[in-house]
Design a protein around this motif. Structure first.
Motif, PDB file in Angstrom:
ATOM      1  N   TYR A   1       0.682  -1.449   0.137  1.00  0.00           N
ATOM      2  CA  TYR A   1      -0.539   0.427  -0.277  1.00  0.00           C
ATOM      3  C   TYR A   1       1.188   1.146   0.052  1.00  0.00           C
ATOM      4  CZ  TYR A   1      -4.319  -3.276   0.820  1.00  0.00           C
ATOM      5  OH  TYR A   1      -4.716  -4.451   1.175  1.00  0.00           O
ATOM      6  N   ILE A   2       1.988   0.928  -0.144  1.00  0.00           N
ATOM      7  CA  ILE A   2       2.514   2.199   0.844  1.00  0.00           C
ATOM      8  C   ILE A   2       4.468   2.076  -0.054  1.00  0.00           C
ATOM      9  CG2 ILE A   2       4.560   3.636   2.340  1.00  0.00           C
ATOM     10  CD1 ILE A   2       1.058   3.608   2.632  1.00  0.00           C
ATOM     11  N   ALA A   3       5.172   3.125  -0.950  1.00  0.00           N
ATOM     12  CA  ALA A   3       6.005   3.181  -1.698  1.00  0.00           C
ATOM     13  C   ALA A   3       7.011   4.466  -0.932  1.00  0.00           C
ATOM     14  CB  ALA A   3       5.988   2.865  -2.779  1.00  0.00           C
ATOM     15  N   GLU A   4       8.030   4.698  -1.018  1.00  0.00           N
ATOM     16  CA  GLU A   4       8.549   5.676  -1.359  1.00  0.00           C
ATOM     17  C   GLU A   4       9.767   5.742  -2.585  1.00  0.00           C
ATOM     18  OE1 GLU A   4      10.509   5.689   3.142  1.00  0.00           O
ATOM     19  OE2 GLU A   4      11.494   3.611   2.470  1.00  0.00           O
ATOM     20  N   GLU A   5       9.025   7.592  -2.451  1.00  0.00           N
ATOM     21  CA  GLU A   5       9.708   8.227  -3.413  1.00  0.00           C
ATOM     22  C   GLU A   5      11.156   9.024  -3.836  1.00  0.00           C
ATOM     23  OE1 GLU A   5       8.387  11.546  -5.097  1.00  0.00           O
ATOM     24  OE2 GLU A   5       8.940  11.364  -7.578  1.00  0.00           O
ATOM     25  N   VAL A   6      11.748   8.762  -4.454  1.00  0.00           N
ATOM     26  CA  VAL A   6      13.328   9.625  -3.853  1.00  0.00           C
ATOM     27  C   VAL A   6      13.798  10.758  -4.475  1.00  0.00           C
ATOM     28  CG1 VAL A   6      16.048   9.198  -3.919  1.00  0.00           C
ATOM     29  CG2 VAL A   6      15.026   7.446  -3.020  1.00  0.00           C
ATOM     30  N   ARG A   7      13.715  11.746  -4.050  1.00  0.00           N
ATOM     31  CA  ARG A   7      13.911  12.707  -5.071  1.00  0.00           C
ATOM     32  C   ARG A   7      15.380  13.315  -4.609  1.00  0.00           C
ATOM     33  NH1 ARG A   7       8.729  15.670  -3.106  1.00  0.00           N
ATOM     34  NH2 ARG A   7       7.511  14.530  -3.816  1.00  0.00           N
ATOM     35  N   SER A   8      16.574  13.876  -6.106  1.00  0.00           N
ATOM     36  CA  SER A   8      17.455  14.356  -5.907  1.00  0.00           C
ATOM     37  C   SER A   8      17.817  15.349  -4.688  1.00  0.00           C
ATOM     38  CB  SER A   8      17.704  14.929  -7.786  1.00  0.00           C
ATOM     39  OG  SER A   8      16.536  15.938  -7.734  1.00  0.00           O
ATOM     40  N   TRP A   9      17.001  16.291  -4.453  1.00  0.00           N
ATOM     41  CA  TRP A   9      17.262  16.891  -3.752  1.00  0.00           C
ATOM     42  C   TRP A   9      17.457  17.097  -2.622  1.00  0.00           C
ATOM     43  CZ3 TRP A   9      13.132  18.550  -0.808  1.00  0.00           C
ATOM     44  CH2 TRP A   9      12.402  18.981  -1.217  1.00  0.00           C
ATOM     45  N   SER A  10      16.720  16.140  -1.938  1.00  0.00           N
ATOM     46  CA  SER A  10      16.708  15.540  -0.781  1.00  0.00           C
ATOM     47  C   SER A  10      17.209  14.292  -0.159  1.00  0.00           C
ATOM     48  CB  SER A  10      14.925  15.866  -0.396  1.00  0.00           C
ATOM     49  OG  SER A  10      14.697  14.892   1.074  1.00  0.00           O
ATOM     50  N   TYR A  11      17.890  14.017   1.317  1.00  0.00           N
ATOM     51  CA  TYR A  11      18.394  12.953   1.594  1.00  0.00           C
ATOM     52  C   TYR A  11      17.071  12.136   1.895  1.00  0.00           C
ATOM     53  CZ  TYR A  11      22.864  14.439   1.778  1.00  0.00           C
ATOM     54  OH  TYR A  11      24.187  15.010   1.111  1.00  0.00           O
ATOM     55  N   MET A  12      16.083  13.087   1.686  1.00  0.00           N
ATOM     56  CA  MET A  12      14.645  12.126   3.157  1.00  0.00           C
ATOM     57  C   MET A  12      13.553  11.759   1.926  1.00  0.00           C
ATOM     58  SD  MET A  12      12.829  12.683   6.707  1.00  0.00           S
ATOM     59  CE  MET A  12      11.765  14.280   6.162  1.00  0.00           C
ATOM     60  N   LYS A  13      13.638  10.793   2.552  1.00  0.00           N
ATOM     61  CA  LYS A  13      12.394   9.902   0.906  1.00  0.00           C
ATOM     62  C   LYS A  13      11.262   9.847   1.149  1.00  0.00           C
ATOM     63  CE  LYS A  13      14.492   5.410   0.422  1.00  0.00           C
ATOM     64  NZ  LYS A  13      14.703   4.087   0.730  1.00  0.00           N
ATOM     65  N   PHE A  14      10.364  10.066   0.367  1.00  0.00           N
ATOM     66  CA  PHE A  14       8.717  11.387   0.135  1.00  0.00           C
ATOM     67  C   PHE A  14       7.878   9.505   0.476  1.00  0.00           C
ATOM     68  CE2 PHE A  14      11.297  14.350  -0.220  1.00  0.00           C
ATOM     69  CZ  PHE A  14      10.899  15.324  -0.858  1.00  0.00           C
ATOM     70  N   PRO A  15       6.923   8.770   0.708  1.00  0.00           N
ATOM     71  CA  PRO A  15       5.797   8.247   1.292  1.00  0.00           C
ATOM     72  C   PRO A  15       5.245   8.187   0.371  1.00  0.00           C
ATOM     73  CG  PRO A  15       6.900   8.306   3.318  1.00  0.00           C
ATOM     74  CD  PRO A  15       7.519   9.613   2.205  1.00  0.00           C
ATOM     75  N   PHE A  16       4.258   7.902   0.566  1.00  0.00           N
ATOM     76  CA  PHE A  16       3.150   7.384  -0.977  1.00  0.00           C
ATOM     77  C   PHE A  16       1.818   6.384  -1.571  1.00  0.00           C
ATOM     78  CE2 PHE A  16       3.910   5.685  -5.106  1.00  0.00           C
ATOM     79  CZ  PHE A  16       5.797   5.680  -5.196  1.00  0.00           C
ATOM     80  N   ILE A  17       1.155   6.888  -1.202  1.00  0.00           N
ATOM     81  CA  ILE A  17       0.080   5.400  -1.386  1.00  0.00           C
ATOM     82  C   ILE A  17       0.048   5.112  -2.605  1.00  0.00           C
ATOM     83  CG2 ILE A  17      -2.081   4.999  -0.982  1.00  0.00           C
ATOM     84  CD1 ILE A  17      -2.715   7.736   0.971  1.00  0.00           C
ATOM     85  N   LYS A  18       0.210   4.039  -2.791  1.00  0.00           N
ATOM     86  CA  LYS A  18       0.604   3.356  -4.246  1.00  0.00           C
ATOM     87  C   LYS A  18      -0.488   3.354  -5.192  1.00  0.00           C
ATOM     88  CE  LYS A  18       4.155  -0.339  -3.739  1.00  0.00           C
ATOM     89  NZ  LYS A  18       3.892  -2.023  -3.451  1.00  0.00           N
ATOM     90  N   SER A  19      -2.152   3.318  -4.890  1.00  0.00           N
ATOM     91  CA  SER A  19      -2.705   2.838  -5.430  1.00  0.00           C
ATOM     92  C   SER A  19      -3.068   4.716  -6.730  1.00  0.00           C
ATOM     93  CB  SER A  19      -4.226   2.969  -4.770  1.00  0.00           C
ATOM     94  OG  SER A  19      -4.275   4.177  -4.204  1.00  0.00           O
ATOM     95  N   LEU A  20      -2.449   5.690  -5.692  1.00  0.00           N
ATOM     96  CA  LEU A  20      -2.702   7.584  -6.357  1.00  0.00           C
ATOM     97  C   LEU A  20      -1.354   7.788  -6.785  1.00  0.00           C
ATOM     98  CD1 LEU A  20      -4.375   8.780  -2.792  1.00  0.00           C
ATOM     99  CD2 LEU A  20      -5.571   8.105  -4.726  1.00  0.00           C
ATOM    100  N   GLY A  21       0.012   6.838  -6.575  1.00  0.00           N
ATOM    101  CA  GLY A  21       1.376   7.463  -6.859  1.00  0.00           C
ATOM    102  C   GLY A  21       1.465   8.624  -6.108  1.00  0.00           C
ATOM    103  N   PRO A  22       3.389   9.098  -6.623  1.00  0.00           N
ATOM    104  CA  PRO A  22       3.972  10.556  -6.090  1.00  0.00           C
ATOM    105  C   PRO A  22       2.579  11.314  -6.221  1.00  0.00           C
ATOM    106  CG  PRO A  22       5.156   9.093  -7.938  1.00  0.00           C
ATOM    107  CD  PRO A  22       3.727   7.918  -7.600  1.00  0.00           C
ATOM    108  N   GLU A  23       2.253  11.734  -6.847  1.00  0.00           N
ATOM    109  CA  GLU A  23       1.739  13.215  -7.248  1.00  0.00           C
ATOM    110  C   GLU A  23       0.893  13.186  -6.212  1.00  0.00           C
ATOM    111  OE1 GLU A  23       2.365  15.527  -9.034  1.00  0.00           O
ATOM    112  OE2 GLU A  23       4.469  14.820  -9.410  1.00  0.00           O
ATOM    113  N   LYS A  24      -0.281  12.559  -6.249  1.00  0.00           N
ATOM    114  CA  LYS A  24      -1.704  12.271  -5.483  1.00  0.00           C
ATOM    115  C   LYS A  24      -1.472  11.670  -3.968  1.00  0.00           C
ATOM    116  CE  LYS A  24      -4.200  13.678  -9.295  1.00  0.00           C
ATOM    117  NZ  LYS A  24      -5.779  13.795  -9.947  1.00  0.00           N
ATOM    118  N   GLY A  25      -0.728  11.023  -4.471  1.00  0.00           N
ATOM    119  CA  GLY A  25      -0.446   9.673  -2.886  1.00  0.00           C
ATOM    120  C   GLY A  25       0.191  10.355  -1.590  1.00  0.00           C
ATOM    121  N   TRP A  26       0.253  11.730  -1.419  1.00  0.00           N
ATOM    122  CA  TRP A  26       0.945  11.431  -0.189  1.00  0.00           C
ATOM    123  C   TRP A  26       0.299  12.091   0.964  1.00  0.00           C
ATOM    124  CZ3 TRP A  26      -0.038  16.634   1.121  1.00  0.00           C
ATOM    125  CH2 TRP A  26      -0.278  17.470  -0.051  1.00  0.00           C
TER     126      TRP A  26
END
Lengths: 481, 169
Positions: free
Chosen positions: A269-294
């Motif tokens: 249900y949960i995944a974590e996105e990595v962004r180049s400018w941050s050491y910390m990941k960005f979790p999101f709800i998988k079914s909504l994707g990273p754009e809308k799932g935070w």
């Protein structure tokens, strides 16, 4: 400090001596309008490696080294995972109640500390007030009773932790499959002595937070606010449960995204996105994707997600809170403070119930069952949902560890809050005053983030703010002592 | 005017060693607390914690002298010992309370006149996890324990106090 040739860039950087600090970078265009604002949290990711190879029974103690403020949350999340590793997740009533007492004690002290000694200066004196008085000593001078209450409530919670965990530092109370000690009659009586006072003070703190929010709603509603999803544990009957339950996520209007999800399956249900400018990941709800799932976690999310609270005064307070938004989720960032105080009252109500429960003196404290290789422990920490995931090999050594802490869940929301406040309050300003800078901090503080502050010491550097023009020249610099 | 404590005075002393023993030399403060506790000195209370916090003010108020023992990244070797005054600081998070602030709370909230000192022991390795002190930090700790042990025995703090340069600028 990073300066670019094409833009003005402001960096707010509370520099600590080691990993685990936050800085805010505000990028201005040539008209000094905020083009981009980001919160960077430099997260040290070495802890999982540190645990690898250690025997599983050491982990609930070792993980307390992650943080000096919330060691109990890590202790309990880890031991919940290890309960499953030893097949002892169905705790005895005595063991579960003692753990819950420890957990509510942690909530009580953590929320009291945040409210009275961190956020109350902003609320009592105003975001723009002179920083010489806008601090805990200022509160102590003008509102000494409140400051004493904060100290004594924090102390009370710490006493509960000391009794249930065995000691203040490196507590060993919770062990895989149960507890290694109960609460004696003497210890219970010691805690009962101040209980009524704590309940009275908790009611008072809730009233301050509620009155402040209601009276300033027009100003607070847009402050760092935005619509978001929310996620928390809930009980099978929908009640708020800070210690155990299943995952529920809702959208900004209250529609359920998922409900009663066994957290052992969180990776579905949960995944974590990595962004180049941050050491910390960005979790999101998988079914909504990273754009809308935070999503948001913590007190606001918990109150929004649950159907009710199972203690009477906190439930009454929840209903009052939800009435502000006509029983729809509240998406006001500054409402975190009100919800935090609802939980403070809930915690002391739970503590009162537990202290009168004879199971605390029970002697059947440990269960064991069929050994497992992999397990997830999840708990609602004061700052939000905390995941501990372990794989343990046949030699009893930890092979894999993955932790998702509350502040990581709130990474995207905190960034949005910073962006919103920067755009609303800093855009076009010729000079960044301390008061303006504090607006950014107020928005971040609402989330009570834990900046991976596993270490601290003398010799820290101050908070620095630099403004650099589009040619790379430093045009303003502020240092917060 | 600063008083000078003498051995004949009945003085309750609190030593708070703080830091994270899981972060290498950040564990100097708790190690200091352990070492002082082993001395079993009369009228000396020893506390150990990850970090200072507001509730420490209540305990500080019950003592005449408090020594805050912590690791330092940039301080002088092997350690610095200095008097501090009650003060205040604005903290970014609830994870950070300075000795001056806790002392200030003890004075302001509980009417205490506790005298505060900081013992800053120089450390070198902080940026990793591990439950050990570096060799140099261990040597500095030994010097600090000898120094504080003697001072606690003699109950004379000001004689060896290294003034805080911040108070003279």
């Amino acid at each position: 400090m990073i300066a670019t040739k094409e833009s003005n860039r402001i960096v707010i950087e509370p520099v600590t001596r080691v990993e685990g600090h936050g800085k805010v970078t505000i990028l201005l265009d040539e008209q000094r309008k905020v083009k981009q604002a980001r919160l960077h949290i430099v997260e040290f990711r070495g802890f999982e490696r540190f645990i690898q190879g250690r025997p599983y029974w050491e982990v609930p103690v070792l993980v307390q080294r992650l943080c000096g403020i919330c060691p109990v949350s890590h202790h309990l999340a880890a031991v919940k995972a290890m309960d499953r590793i030893v097949g002892g997740e169905n705790l005895t009533p005595a063991a579960e109640k003692i753990r819950r007492l420890m957990h509510y004690g942690q909530f009580f002290q953590s929320h009291a500390l945040h409210f009275f000694h961190l956020c109350s200066p902003d609320l009592l004196f105003g975001f723009d007030a002179d920083p010489m008085i806008r601090n805990v000593i200022g509160v102590a001078a003008k509102y000494p009773d409140l400051a004493v209450q904060g100290v004594m409530m924090r102390k009370y919670g710490q006493e509960i932790i000391k009794i249930t965990a065995g000691k203040k530092i490196h507590g060993t109370g919770a062990i895989p499959g149960g507890m290694n000690k109960n609460v004696s009659i003497t210890e219970r009586d010691f805690l009962l002595k101040d209980l009524d006072q704590m309940i009275t003070w908790a009611r008072g703190a809730l009233k301050i937070a509620k009155d402040y929010t209601v009276q300033n709603l027009e100003k607070l509603a847009p402050f760092g606010s935005f619509d978001s999803n929310h996620m928390s544990l809930v009980r099978p009957d929908g009640a708020m449960d800070l210690y155990h339950g299943n995952l529920r996520a809702i959208d900004s209007t209250g529609n359920k995204i998922f409900d009663q999800v066994d957290y052992q399956d969180y990776l579905q249900y949960i995944a974590e996105e990595v962004r180049s400018w941050s050491y910390m990941k960005f979790p999101f709800i998988k079914s909504l994707g990273p754009e809308k799932g935070w999503y948001r976690v913590g007190p606001l999310a918990r109150i929004n997600c649950c159907d009710f609270i199972d203690t009477p005064e906190a439930e009454s307070a929840r209903k009052e809170f939800m009435a502000v938004t006509h029983d729809k989720p509240n998406n006001i960032t500054m409402a975190y403070h009100w919800t935090r105080m609802i939980e403070l009252l809930h915690a002391i109500e739970k503590i009162a119930l537990l202290l009168h429960d004879k199971d605390l003196q029970g002697t059947d404290l440990v269960v064991k069952g069929t050994r497992r290789r992999e397990a997830v422990g999840l708990i609602e920490a004061p700052r939000g949902t905390l995941f501990h995931h372990y794989v343990v090999n046949e030699q009893d050594q930890v092979e894999l560890a993955n932790l998702i802490v509350s502040t990581t869940h709130n990474n995207e929301p905190m960034n949005r809050a910073v962006q919103k406040v920067a755009a609303d309050h800093l855009s076009g300003k010729p000079e960044i005053t301390e008061g303006l800078l504090n607006h950014i901090e107020v928005a971040i503080r609402a989330y009570d983030p834990c900046l991976s502050c596993a270490t601290h010491a003398l010799g820290k550097m101050p908070l620095r703010v630099r403004i650099v023009d589009h040619e790379g020249n430093v045009i303003d610099e502020k240092v917060k002592a | 005017m600063r008083g000078v404590w003498k051995r004949a005075d009945v003085m309750r002393v609190l030593v708070i060693g703080y830091g994270n023993p899981g972060r290498l030399d950040d564990g100097l403060g708790p190690a200091m607390a352990d070492a002082i506790a082993e001395l079993r000195l009369p009228d000396v209370t020893v506390e150990s914690d990850y970090q200072l916090n507001v509730e420490d003010a209540a305990q500080i108020a019950q003592h005449d002298v408090v020594i805050f023992a912590d690791a330092t990244v940039t301080g002088s070797e092997p350690f610095e010992f200095r008097r501090i005054e009650p003060g205040s600081s604005v903290s970014f998070t609830s994870h950070d309370v300075e000795p001056e602030s806790v002392l200030g709370l003890a004075w302001r909230l509980f009417g205490a006149k506790t005298v505060g000192y900081v013992l800053a022991i120089r450390g070198y390795e902080f940026n990793d996890f591990g439950e050990r002190l570096s060799q140099s930090a261990t040597a500095n700790l030994k010097s600090a324990v000898d120094f504080v042990g003697r001072m606690l025995h003699e109950r004379n703090f000001e004689a060896d106090c290294i003034p805080d340069p911040r108070h003279h600028t």
